[in-house]
Design a protein around this motif. Structure first.
Motif, PDB file in Angstrom:
ATOM      1  N   PHE A  97       0.793  -1.139   0.169  1.00 32.94           N
ATOM      2  CA  PHE A  97       0.333   0.420  -0.102  1.00 32.94           C
ATOM      3  C   PHE A  97       0.489   1.324   0.132  1.00 32.94           C
ATOM      4  CE2 PHE A  97      -2.456   3.325   2.938  1.00 32.94           C
ATOM      5  CZ  PHE A  97      -3.363   3.824   1.656  1.00 32.94           C
ATOM      6  N   LYS A  98       1.968   1.500   1.354  1.00 29.92           N
ATOM      7  CA  LYS A  98       2.141   2.855   1.268  1.00 29.92           C
ATOM      8  C   LYS A  98       4.372   2.474   0.349  1.00 29.92           C
ATOM      9  CE  LYS A  98       1.417   3.687   5.236  1.00 29.92           C
ATOM     10  NZ  LYS A  98       1.935   4.169   6.925  1.00 29.92           N
ATOM     11  N   GLU A  99       3.759   0.749  -0.867  1.00 30.43           N
ATOM     12  CA  GLU A  99       4.679   0.658  -1.509  1.00 30.43           C
ATOM     13  C   GLU A  99       6.054   0.829  -1.140  1.00 30.43           C
ATOM     14  OE1 GLU A  99       3.838   3.558  -5.413  1.00 30.43           O
ATOM     15  OE2 GLU A  99       2.151   2.532  -5.831  1.00 30.43           O
ATOM     16  N   ARG A 100       6.877   0.928  -0.205  1.00 33.09           N
ATOM     17  CA  ARG A 100       8.050   1.126   0.394  1.00 33.09           C
ATOM     18  C   ARG A 100       8.468  -0.667   1.727  1.00 33.09           C
ATOM     19  NH1 ARG A 100       6.381   5.629   5.159  1.00 33.09           N
ATOM     20  NH2 ARG A 100       5.252   3.676   6.399  1.00 33.09           N
ATOM     21  N   TYR A 101      10.122  -0.894   1.638  1.00 31.96           N
ATOM     22  CA  TYR A 101      10.109  -0.881   3.149  1.00 31.96           C
ATOM     23  C   TYR A 101       9.534  -1.273   4.289  1.00 31.96           C
ATOM     24  CZ  TYR A 101      13.519  -3.644  -0.073  1.00 31.96           C
ATOM     25  OH  TYR A 101      14.341  -4.755  -0.796  1.00 31.96           O
ATOM     26  N   ASP A 102       8.725  -1.805   5.354  1.00 34.79           N
ATOM     27  CA  ASP A 102       8.535  -1.795   6.409  1.00 34.79           C
ATOM     28  C   ASP A 102       9.391  -2.725   7.251  1.00 34.79           C
ATOM     29  OD1 ASP A 102       5.568  -2.114   7.923  1.00 34.79           O
ATOM     30  OD2 ASP A 102       6.691  -3.712   8.674  1.00 34.79           O
ATOM     31  N   PHE A 103       9.555  -3.221   7.032  1.00 36.90           N
ATOM     32  CA  PHE A 103      11.355  -4.240   8.481  1.00 36.90           C
ATOM     33  C   PHE A 103      12.239  -4.660   7.479  1.00 36.90           C
ATOM     34  CE2 PHE A 103      12.104  -7.698  10.663  1.00 36.90           C
ATOM     35  CZ  PHE A 103      12.786  -7.415  11.482  1.00 36.90           C
ATOM     36  N   ALA A 104      13.236  -4.573   8.304  1.00 33.94           N
ATOM     37  CA  ALA A 104      14.371  -5.502   7.640  1.00 33.94           C
ATOM     38  C   ALA A 104      14.806  -6.193   9.011  1.00 33.94           C
ATOM     39  CB  ALA A 104      15.540  -4.345   6.845  1.00 33.94           C
ATOM     40  N   SER A 105      15.393  -7.642   9.313  1.00 36.98           N
ATOM     41  CA  SER A 105      16.438  -7.491  10.281  1.00 36.98           C
ATOM     42  C   SER A 105      17.962  -7.470  10.339  1.00 36.98           C
ATOM     43  CB  SER A 105      15.968  -9.195  10.862  1.00 36.98           C
ATOM     44  OG  SER A 105      16.645  -9.872   9.934  1.00 36.98           O
ATOM     45  N   ASP A 106      18.164  -7.579  11.628  1.00 36.89           N
ATOM     46  CA  ASP A 106      19.045  -6.389  11.983  1.00 36.89           C
ATOM     47  C   ASP A 106      20.499  -7.505  10.997  1.00 36.89           C
ATOM     48  OD1 ASP A 106      18.310  -4.837  14.148  1.00 36.89           O
ATOM     49  OD2 ASP A 106      19.370  -6.474  15.725  1.00 36.89           O
ATOM     50  N   ASN A 107      20.068  -9.401  10.722  1.00 40.99           N
ATOM     51  CA  ASN A 107      21.372  -9.586  10.396  1.00 40.99           C
ATOM     52  C   ASN A 107      21.363  -8.926   9.058  1.00 40.99           C
ATOM     53  OD1 ASN A 107      20.845 -12.165  11.707  1.00 40.99           O
ATOM     54  ND2 ASN A 107      19.326 -13.036  11.845  1.00 40.99           N
ATOM     55  N   PHE A 108      20.578  -8.038   8.465  1.00 42.72           N
ATOM     56  CA  PHE A 108      21.753  -7.365   7.690  1.00 42.72           C
ATOM     57  C   PHE A 108      22.764  -6.614   7.520  1.00 42.72           C
ATOM     58  CE2 PHE A 108      17.267  -8.110   5.558  1.00 42.72           C
ATOM     59  CZ  PHE A 108      16.967  -8.642   4.493  1.00 42.72           C
ATOM     60  N   ALA A 109      22.832  -6.232   8.507  1.00 43.66           N
ATOM     61  CA  ALA A 109      23.671  -5.990   9.643  1.00 43.66           C
ATOM     62  C   ALA A 109      25.215  -6.850   9.633  1.00 43.66           C
ATOM     63  CB  ALA A 109      23.920  -4.799  10.427  1.00 43.66           C
ATOM     64  N   HIS A 110      25.127  -7.612   9.841  1.00 43.74           N
ATOM     65  CA  HIS A 110      25.850  -8.848  10.264  1.00 43.74           C
ATOM     66  C   HIS A 110      25.890  -9.393   9.286  1.00 43.74           C
ATOM     67  CE1 HIS A 110      22.904  -9.281  14.408  1.00 43.74           C
ATOM     68  NE2 HIS A 110      24.309  -7.465  14.321  1.00 43.74           N
ATOM     69  N   ILE A 111      25.379 -10.151   8.442  1.00 42.21           N
ATOM     70  CA  ILE A 111      25.872 -11.034   7.050  1.00 42.21           C
ATOM     71  C   ILE A 111      26.358 -10.547   6.349  1.00 42.21           C
ATOM     72  CG2 ILE A 111      24.614 -12.404   5.760  1.00 42.21           C
ATOM     73  CD1 ILE A 111      22.897 -13.886   8.121  1.00 42.21           C
ATOM     74  N   PHE A 112      25.421  -9.171   6.041  1.00 44.07           N
ATOM     75  CA  PHE A 112      25.938  -8.707   4.650  1.00 44.07           C
ATOM     76  C   PHE A 112      26.473  -7.119   4.550  1.00 44.07           C
ATOM     77  CE2 PHE A 112      22.238 -11.210   3.361  1.00 44.07           C
ATOM     78  CZ  PHE A 112      22.816 -12.048   2.575  1.00 44.07           C
ATOM     79  N   GLY A 113      26.894  -6.317   5.785  1.00 48.03           N
ATOM     80  CA  GLY A 113      27.589  -5.398   5.745  1.00 48.03           C
ATOM     81  C   GLY A 113      26.990  -4.269   5.789  1.00 48.03           C
TER      82      GLY A 113
END
Length: 265
Positions: A62-78
């Motif tokens: 509906f808002k055409e955007r990301y709503d949430f991303a987990s902390d593992n994106f920082a840990h694994i992908f920097g």
């Protein structure tokens, strides 16, 4: 449904359209979404993500955007941890570490899938999960193969897809590849559908697919010739044509390429 999907892919023409334009076709109204309910469910996803080793994200159609991303994106992908925590303000942040070639293919697949979904009756549109293998930069600045699963997790009051959830993990297969691998699964029936639109110059004939399937099963050219009542000369010509069409150097690469394109299933 598989035949319908394959027929759709073969007959589809490329159109100048974006994923967001496809999302807009949902025509979701603010009156039909309950953000108080979703805030509770997001909190549950956040708690789960803290226990999971996967990278989890949600997208608000509906808002055409990301709503949430987990902390593992920082840990694994920097990714910058602050950016991850404020994903709703960061635009297309998660796409930044996808290999440029895979990112372009991913957009094509999203458009293709959206057009397929809108060709279905409303009650069937949320039944499908897409599974991708893509290349992403990890925290050490190395490209690694990643499995990303996408599906509808929350519908509006009219049954339209409102929230999409993605779950990403490192692939157990780290063999270098130059194309996205994609599978579409009907979550209700378990049916696995064709995995990609095959470029016209890479489409194999019925005989070529038959021979490649037999090669995958371990049959030699002489054995294939006997099974199909062909001369070994004809079988070897087909093998050469398969390699040329798929732009590969050997039959192992041909099999991998054909599987990634959905030619073999």
């Amino acid at each position: 449904m598989k035949k319908r999907f394959i027929h759709y892919l073969c007959s589809m023409t490329t159109k100048k359209i974006t994923p967001k334009e496809l999302w807009a076709r949902q025509q979701i109204s603010l009156l039909d979404v309950d953000y108080d309910l979703w805030n509770e469910r997001r909190a549950s996803i956040q708690v789960f993500s803290q226990m999971s080793q996967s990278c989890i994200f949600t997208v608000d159609v509906f808002k055409e955007r990301y709503d949430f991303a987990s902390d593992n994106f920082a840990h694994i992908f920097g990714y910058n941890p602050t950016w991850i925590k404020t994903i709703r303000k960061q635009g297309d942040l998660l796409e930044e570490r996808i290999h440029p070639d895979d990112r372009a293919q991913l957009i094509e697949h999203q458009i293709e899938h959206g057009q397929f979904i809108y060709s279905l009756p409303q009650e069937q549109r949320n039944d499908y999960q897409q599974i991708f293998q893509i290349r992403m930069l990890n925290a050490r600045q190395e490209y690694v193969n990643v499995i990303s699963r996408h599906q509808v997790i929350q519908k509006d009051r009219n049954g339209k897809a409102w929230m999409i959830m993605g779950v990403m993990d490192l692939s157990p297969d780290q063999t270098p590849t130059e194309r996205i691998r994609r599978t579409v699964i009907n979550r209700k029936t378990g049916e696995i559908l064709a995995s990609a639109v095959v470029p016209a110059d890479q489409r194999l004939t019925k005989r070529e697919k038959e021979i490649l399937l037999l090669i995958r099963q371990g049959f030699l050219s002489k054995e294939i010739a006997y099974k199909l009542n062909l001369s070994i000369y004809t079988v070897n010509n087909h093998r050469k044509n398969i390699l040329v069409k798929l732009n590969v150097d050997n039959v192992i690469e041909a099999i991998n390429r054909a599987e990634s394109l959905g030619i073999l299933y």
